[in-house]
Write a protein that holds these residues in place. Sequence first.
Motif, mmCIF file in Angstrom:
data_model
loop_
_atom_site.group_PDB
_atom_site.id
_atom_site.type_symbol
_atom_site.label_atom_id
_atom_site.label_comp_id
_atom_site.label_asym_id
_atom_site.label_seq_id
_atom_site.Cartn_x
_atom_site.Cartn_y
_atom_site.Cartn_z
ATOM 1 N N SER A 1 21.200 0.546 -9.552
ATOM 2 C CA SER A 1 20.387 0.484 -9.841
ATOM 3 C C SER A 1 19.296 0.513 -8.116
ATOM 4 C CB SER A 1 19.665 -0.800 -9.974
ATOM 5 O OG SER A 1 20.044 -1.878 -9.656
ATOM 6 N N SER B 1 16.138 1.657 -6.108
ATOM 7 C CA SER B 1 14.729 1.980 -5.974
ATOM 8 C C SER B 1 14.745 3.516 -5.431
ATOM 9 C CB SER B 1 14.097 1.073 -5.030
ATOM 10 O OG SER B 1 14.681 1.082 -3.525
ATOM 11 N N GLU B 2 13.297 4.368 -5.511
ATOM 12 C CA GLU B 2 12.346 5.217 -4.825
ATOM 13 C C GLU B 2 12.565 5.787 -3.605
ATOM 14 O OE1 GLU B 2 9.271 8.779 -5.856
ATOM 15 O OE2 GLU B 2 8.735 6.359 -6.801
ATOM 16 N N PHE C 1 20.665 3.522 -12.941
ATOM 17 C CA PHE C 1 19.434 3.916 -12.628
ATOM 18 C C PHE C 1 18.729 4.016 -11.577
ATOM 19 C CE2 PHE C 1 20.794 0.469 -15.809
ATOM 20 C CZ PHE C 1 19.986 0.640 -16.942
ATOM 21 N N HIS C 2 17.656 5.309 -10.908
ATOM 22 C CA HIS C 2 17.340 5.006 -10.261
ATOM 23 C C HIS C 2 15.735 5.989 -10.227
ATOM 24 C CE1 HIS C 2 17.106 6.808 -6.283
ATOM 25 N NE2 HIS C 2 18.564 7.420 -5.968
ATOM 26 N N GLY C 3 14.652 5.889 -9.208
ATOM 27 C CA GLY C 3 14.062 6.332 -9.302
ATOM 28 C C GLY C 3 13.517 7.755 -8.693
ATOM 29 N N ALA D 1 16.879 9.178 -14.218
ATOM 30 C CA ALA D 1 16.612 9.250 -13.444
ATOM 31 C C ALA D 1 15.702 10.159 -13.330
ATOM 32 C CB ALA D 1 18.162 9.946 -12.406
ATOM 33 N N ILE E 1 11.136 5.908 -17.537
ATOM 34 C CA ILE E 1 12.781 5.446 -16.212
ATOM 35 C C ILE E 1 11.762 4.242 -15.464
ATOM 36 C CG2 ILE E 1 13.286 6.547 -14.107
ATOM 37 C CD1 ILE E 1 13.169 8.842 -15.822
ATOM 38 N N GLU E 2 10.365 3.951 -14.816
ATOM 39 C CA GLU E 2 10.194 3.222 -14.056
ATOM 40 C C GLU E 2 10.222 1.671 -14.651
ATOM 41 O OE1 GLU E 2 6.251 3.987 -12.826
ATOM 42 O OE2 GLU E 2 6.776 5.251 -11.897
ATOM 43 N N LEU F 1 14.547 0.837 -14.128
ATOM 44 C CA LEU F 1 14.296 0.683 -12.765
ATOM 45 C C LEU F 1 13.968 -0.514 -13.032
ATOM 46 C CD1 LEU F 1 15.922 1.919 -10.797
ATOM 47 C CD2 LEU F 1 13.862 2.995 -10.133
ATOM 48 N N GLU G 1 15.895 -3.386 -14.622
ATOM 49 C CA GLU G 1 17.683 -3.434 -13.517
ATOM 50 C C GLU G 1 17.217 -4.345 -12.539
ATOM 51 O OE1 GLU G 1 20.426 -3.146 -14.365
ATOM 52 O OE2 GLU G 1 19.686 -3.184 -16.631
#
Length: 233
Positions: free
Chosen positions: A13, A15-16, A31-33, A50, A115-116, A119, A122
Amino acid sequence: MIGTESNFIGDLSISEGQDLHIEGCVVGNVFHGGKVVVAESGIVLGSIFASHLEIHGVVDAPDGEILAANLVVHGTSRITASEVTVAAGCMNYERGGFMSAQMGMLATGEVTERIEALLGKELDRAKERRAAIEHARSAARSLNAPVRNIAPHAGYAAAAALVPAINDESAPAAAQPEVDAVAPAAEAPASVPAAPAAAPRVPFALVPPVADSSSDEADESHGSGESIRAYAG
């Protein structure tokens, strides 16, 4: 980056703002922003969520899902998933790529919101796991602290209590035990520094003389009726 010789087992996981390049193997969900790139040598055995996903290699998730606001599938890719969902009009599929999945498209805002949400959950779980690990480490440190804080003199006192009183010069000789019956002194633990060395003392016991011809001759020559010999221990 997950290097070509690396194998990562577990969920990722991120973050953006941090791109993720997978050149090795990931066994778990991603899981990726931001942006995820699965290189031609990369393998992902799990779902991928993603904002931007670019696949050159293998994604194998027959019971999983691929969710991306932007999806680029290159000709070297091999994709297997239960379903693939992308934002409407945001998929680029290059000739030669293989995909086995049920396709679906949603509005860009809906995909981004989902997605957000995934994420965020997670990342919260990752924080909880991290806090649990830190708590366990703190508990382990508190348990080990008394062992480290023991004063060295306590070790000396414990060792001295086990040493027999055979070297006590003030005690009468009759009260001293036989040398053979004395148990060896307990050694101090290796971690305790050695106490300052005192003047060496030789344990001894008084025993009657052994009757033999040589002793009789010695007694007659010196005129003594009885003699006592001291044998060092």
